[in-house]
Design an enzyme around this catalytic site. Structure first.
Site, short mmCIF file in Angstrom:
data_model
loop_
_atom_site.label_atom_id
_atom_site.label_comp_id
_atom_site.label_asym_id
_atom_site.label_seq_id
_atom_site.Cartn_x
_atom_site.Cartn_y
_atom_site.Cartn_z
N GLU A 166 4.64 25.14 -5.92
CA GLU A 166 4.29 25.80 -4.67
C GLU A 166 4.29 24.77 -3.54
O GLU A 166 3.61 23.75 -3.62
CB GLU A 166 2.89 26.42 -4.80
N ASP A 180 -1.49 25.47 -6.51
CA ASP A 180 -2.82 24.96 -6.20
C ASP A 180 -3.89 25.79 -6.89
O ASP A 180 -3.70 26.97 -7.17
CB ASP A 180 -3.07 25.02 -4.68
N ASP A 191 -6.26 27.33 -5.83
CA ASP A 191 -6.99 28.15 -4.86
C ASP A 191 -6.44 29.58 -4.89
O ASP A 191 -5.61 29.91 -5.74
CB ASP A 191 -6.89 27.54 -3.46
N ASP A 210 -4.45 31.24 -2.87
CA ASP A 210 -3.01 31.37 -2.67
C ASP A 210 -2.24 30.96 -3.91
O ASP A 210 -1.26 31.58 -4.29
CB ASP A 210 -2.55 30.51 -1.49
#
Ligand code: TSJ
Length: 641
Positions: free
Chosen positions: A429, A506, A508, A510
């Site tokens: 990503e 990541d 997180d 997203d």
């Protein structure tokens, strides 16, 4: 309903084999000794009561999860026969101590049985630490008790003791699963509720009362679906945009009852579910083939006579015609046979014949009178055919030049080796993490494909849009095995160029979203990648700790941090990684790329569609359910390396 004229009595019960075999190999009888097998005990018992409903004698079933971990199932049917069996004991004893007793293989006595199901009362008994049976019939209440399948009550001249008087009739079973057999003994309420709900849809005149007393406050739910499978279709399509009304029909051919409900929605796939004798057929079978072939034929005929298809035009194919269709095909068969990997594929040829006969007659009758609906259906088929043709075109362009071209593969930094068994591809990503990964990687065996932002949500987008997306195109090209969807199967896993496909996002929201989208894409178009264990999710560390003395360390989750804090009272500096982009190439190599040190999870889908929880899985709530399913399973996946 079916057997009022055929007197069932104790003699009909056939004795096949003993119960020791069940305890020795429980998995053979209930599939597994995990939570799924545990829940299956309830379904076995409930299916027996449902059979009594199908026989025309029971309108209510109650299922209660008790505080002591046991389950009680009650119905208001005739009560299990208590009269003397030829073996010289009560018929009830024979039902619970003999494998396959219950008359289910006696076609004469029992016209519509659950097939594989509904015979398992003795299996449940054998796998229960204790079981109590209460039967109300002839004004009496009879009771019997078992421990691990063995009767523990004395009979009175071979018959059950009467423990009270009662007006009505019915059967109550209470059983406690044996912890010696089951890994876990806590019933999973969500699976049970969704299975009971499904049963209610398939039996519109049955009411199922569910109660969970294990929690405070107790939870109660009533499942009553008088609209039957039409209601099922409405529930499945609850969050979708309807294109037609729900169409229902039923009929009978060769002693097979056929019930169908279907509706078109504005979606790019079909969802056709088959049930035989109330059991979901995850692998489909002859009832679905019969339905599909006649439906295709009839719609093509209409399309020609209405002039939508001209003489020179080819027919719509089946998938074109079912584009956007949600359907439930439910049949009752006197002697069902099942095949397939999980024995959930209906195999009886007469079922195909019966379903196509009923469907052929009924849809012509319906469409002759509902021209607008017919036109809407043909519109869906036309749209699908158009997309299919475009897709075939794109596919040819995409797959033809099978050669690897770095230019046309965007940002892919491929590896040097062509030995697929040693190669890995990281889907990374973001460009900055992608850049670090390209520097850090082992060029020989590790390929890096950076992807930006959020790729298309494949559940929503149509196939041509998905394939037009440059990043997805690059990815499919890089994997080398094509993809499959609806029309034919062009996916060939033997051509896969990488042993491991590693999603690196990541830690997180997203990142989780990107992982989910990628997994959805793989699951929908390249499921074998997941089934064969090629897909992984990288687990970059969340923290780096630098103690005053000693070595720095990477920590991969909050538990590890808590543990570290315990052992190093305050004397360390803590660095938190917010994203992959914060790591330099060397750190990325040490923590996430180096096969010797990295942590990653292998993505597993044990059963793409789990038969017992299909309703909830397909219906979901606000969030598209299949995505959650995949995401959950990705998170459950076991830690690898
Ligand atoms: F699974 C089970 F066996 F434990 C069980 C069976 C559990 C529950 C809750 C209900 C039942 C059950 C069985 N309900 N109703 C019946 N009915 C019969 O066994 C029965 C009764 C009468 C006759 C008859 O021909 O007179 C035939 C049958 C099969």
């Amino acid at each position: 309903m079916t057997n009022s004229d055929t007197q069932y009595s104790a003699q009909n019960i056939r004795i096949l084999e003993g119960l020791e075999a069940v305890r020795a190999r429980p998995g053979m009888y209930i599939g597994s000794v995990s939570t799924r097998g545990l829940n299956h005990l309830i379904y076995e018992i409930v299916d027996n009561a449902v059979d009594e409903h199908l026989a025309g004698y029971c309108t209510e079933i109650r299922v209660t999860l008790e505080t002591d971990g046991s389950c009680t199932v009650t119905d208001n049917g005739r009560g299990i026969p208590v009269d003397m069996h030829e073996k010289g004991v009560s018929a009830e004893r024979v039902v619970f101590t003999t494998l396959h007793a219950g008359g289910k293989f006696d076609n004469e006595a029992y016209k519509t049985s659950g097939g594989l199901h509904g015979v398992g009362s003795s299996v449940v008994n054998a796998l229960s630490e204790r079981m109590t049976v209460r039967i109300c019939s002839g004004g009496n209440i009879y009771e019997d008790r078992y421990e691990r399948g063995e009767p523990v009550m004395d009979l009175v001249n071979g018959l059950l003791p009467v423990v009270g008087r009662a007006k009505g009739t019915g059967t109550t079973i209470n059983f406690l699963p044996d912890p010696e057999i089951f890994e876990k003994t806590r019933f999973k309420e969500d699976d049970i509720k969704s299975r009971l709900h499904e049963t209610a849809y398939l039996n519109p005149e049955l009411t199922i009362y569910y109660k969970d007393l294990r929690i405070e406050p107790a939870q109660e739910e009533t499942f009553s679906e008088p609209d039957g499978i039409a209601g099922f279709i409405r529930a499945l399509n609850k969050t979708k945009e309807a294109v037609t009304d729900v169409i229902t029909f039923h009929g009978n051919a060769d002693g097979i009852e056929v019930d169908v409900a279907l509706q078109y929605v504005n979606e790019f796939h079909e969802n056709v579910l088959g049930f035989c004798n109330n059991i979901y057929n995850a692998e489909g079978g002859t009832h679905l083939t019969g339905f599909k072939s006649v439906f295709t034929q009839v719609i093509n005929n209409y399309a020609r006579s209405l002039g939508t298809l001209k003489e020179k035009d080819a027919n719509f194919n089946g998938a074109d015609i079912r584009n956007g269709m949600t359907a439930v095909i439910s049949i009752k068969h006197p002697d069902p046979r099942f095949e397939g990997q999980t024995k959930t594929k209906l195999d009886n040829q007469d079922a195909a014949k019966a379903v196509s006969q009923v469907t052929g007659e009924e849809i012509v009758r319906y469409f002759d009178r509902n021209l607008e609906t017919l036109k809407a259906v043909i519109d869906c088929a036309e749209k699908a055919a158009k997309i299919r043709k475009k897709e075939e075109q794109i596919k040819t362009n995409l797959i033809k030049p099978q050669k690897f071209s770095f230019d046309s593969n965007g940002k892919l930094a491929n590896c040097t080796s062509r030995d697929a068994s040693k190669c890995e591809i990281f889907i990374v990503e973001g460009d900055s993490a992608g850049g670090s990964a390209k520097m850090a990687r082992d060029r020989m065996y590790q390929a890096i494909l950076p992807i930006r932002g959020k790729i298309l949500n494949v559940e929503k987008a149509s196939i041509d849009k998905i394939l037009a997306n440059a990043e997805i195109k690059t990815m499919i090209n890089a994997f080398g095995c094509g993809f499959s969807e609806g029309y034919g199967n062009d996916f060939d896993i033997s051509k896969l160029r990488y042993d491991k496909i590693i999603i690196m996002a990541d830690a997180d929201v997203d990142g989780a979203h990107i992982s989910t989208l990628l997994l959805t894409l793989f699951y929908r178009f390249m499921p074998d990648l997941i089934y064969e264990g090629h897909v992984y999710v990288a687990m970059p560390p969340l923290y780096k700790v630098l103690p005053k003395k000693g070595e720095e360390e990477y920590l991969y989750d909050d538990y590890a941090l808590a543990r570290y804090r315990k052992n190093h009272k305050g004397d360390f500096t803590l660095q938190r990684y917010k994203g992959l982009g914060e790591m330099d190439a060397e750190q990325l190599w040490e923590t996430t790329l180096d096969p010797a040190r990295r942590k990653m999870k292998q993505v597993q889908i044990e059963d793409a569609i789990n038969a017992s929880s299909i309703t909830e899985l397909l219906m979901g709530s606000e969030v598209p359910p299949r995505r959650n399913f995949i995401h959950d399973h990705a998170a459950d996946a076991q830690l690898d390396i």
